[in-house]
Write a protein that holds these residues in place. Structure first.
Motif, PDB file in Angstrom:
ATOM      1  N   ALA A  72       0.834  -1.198   0.000  1.00  0.00           N
ATOM      2  CA  ALA A  72       0.000   0.000   0.000  1.00  0.00           C
ATOM      3  C   ALA A  72       0.874   1.256   0.000  1.00  0.00           C
ATOM      4  O   ALA A  72       0.609   2.211  -0.737  1.00  0.00           O
ATOM      5  CB  ALA A  72      -0.934   0.012   1.206  1.00  0.00           C
ATOM      6  N   ARG A  73       1.925   1.265   0.810  1.00  0.00           N
ATOM      7  CA  ARG A  73       2.835   2.407   0.870  1.00  0.00           C
ATOM      8  C   ARG A  73       3.583   2.560  -0.454  1.00  0.00           C
ATOM      9  O   ARG A  73       3.782   3.671  -0.936  1.00  0.00           O
ATOM     10  CB  ARG A  73       3.826   2.222   2.029  1.00  0.00           C
ATOM     11  N   GLU A  74       3.978   1.455  -1.023  1.00  0.00           N
ATOM     12  CA  GLU A  74       4.664   1.475  -2.319  1.00  0.00           C
ATOM     13  C   GLU A  74       3.745   2.061  -3.400  1.00  0.00           C
ATOM     14  O   GLU A  74       4.158   2.910  -4.189  1.00  0.00           O
ATOM     15  CB  GLU A  74       5.081   0.055  -2.697  1.00  0.00           C
ATOM     16  N   ALA A  75       2.502   1.635  -3.407  1.00  0.00           N
ATOM     17  CA  ALA A  75       1.530   2.143  -4.393  1.00  0.00           C
ATOM     18  C   ALA A  75       1.257   3.630  -4.156  1.00  0.00           C
ATOM     19  O   ALA A  75       1.136   4.403  -5.115  1.00  0.00           O
ATOM     20  CB  ALA A  75       0.232   1.347  -4.307  1.00  0.00           C
ATOM     21  N   GLU A  76       1.173   4.026  -2.891  1.00  0.00           N
ATOM     22  CA  GLU A  76       0.968   5.440  -2.574  1.00  0.00           C
ATOM     23  C   GLU A  76       2.125   6.280  -3.117  1.00  0.00           C
ATOM     24  O   GLU A  76       1.921   7.348  -3.698  1.00  0.00           O
ATOM     25  CB  GLU A  76       0.871   5.623  -1.049  1.00  0.00           C
ATOM     26  N   GLY A  77       3.322   5.773  -2.955  1.00  0.00           N
ATOM     27  CA  GLY A  77       4.502   6.473  -3.462  1.00  0.00           C
ATOM     28  C   GLY A  77       4.501   6.584  -4.972  1.00  0.00           C
ATOM     29  O   GLY A  77       4.812   7.637  -5.536  1.00  0.00           O
ATOM     30  N   LYS A  78       4.149   5.498  -5.636  1.00  0.00           N
ATOM     31  CA  LYS A  78       4.082   5.528  -7.101  1.00  0.00           C
ATOM     32  C   LYS A  78       3.038   6.546  -7.564  1.00  0.00           C
ATOM     33  O   LYS A  78       3.268   7.303  -8.503  1.00  0.00           O
ATOM     34  CB  LYS A  78       3.733   4.150  -7.652  1.00  0.00           C
ATOM     35  N   GLY A  79       1.905   6.550  -6.894  1.00  0.00           N
ATOM     36  CA  GLY A  79       0.845   7.497  -7.242  1.00  0.00           C
ATOM     37  C   GLY A  79       1.284   8.934  -7.054  1.00  0.00           C
ATOM     38  O   GLY A  79       1.014   9.792  -7.897  1.00  0.00           O
TER      39      GLY A  79
END
Length: 71
Positions: free
Chosen positions: A30-37
């Motif tokens: 989730a944190r990784e996806a938030e960062g990508k976003g």
């Protein structure tokens, strides 16, 4: 691109990359996806600012041409 726009988009890109790396290291998807976003948001802000500048330049060129034609 104005300095404020550049700072804002760079902040999003850097912060996003940090979150993405943090997510990879901690295995937090989730944190990784938030960062990508957030990184994508920063890139989109760059493109939007570039487009805004291009439109402003075009409008200025048209105004200049119209002013020359009136004289």
């Amino acid at each position: 691109m104005s300095l404020d726009d550049k700072i804002d988009s760079t902040k999003d890109k850097v912060s996003g990359k940090a979150k993405e790396v943090e997510g990879k290291v901690t295995n937090d998807k989730a944190r990784e996806a938030e960062g990508k976003g957030q990184g994508i948001l920063g890139k989109a802000k760059d493109k939007l600012s570039d487009a805004k500048d291009a439109v402003k330049d075009t409008v200025d060129d048209v105004k200049e041409k119209l002013d020359k034609d009136d004289k």
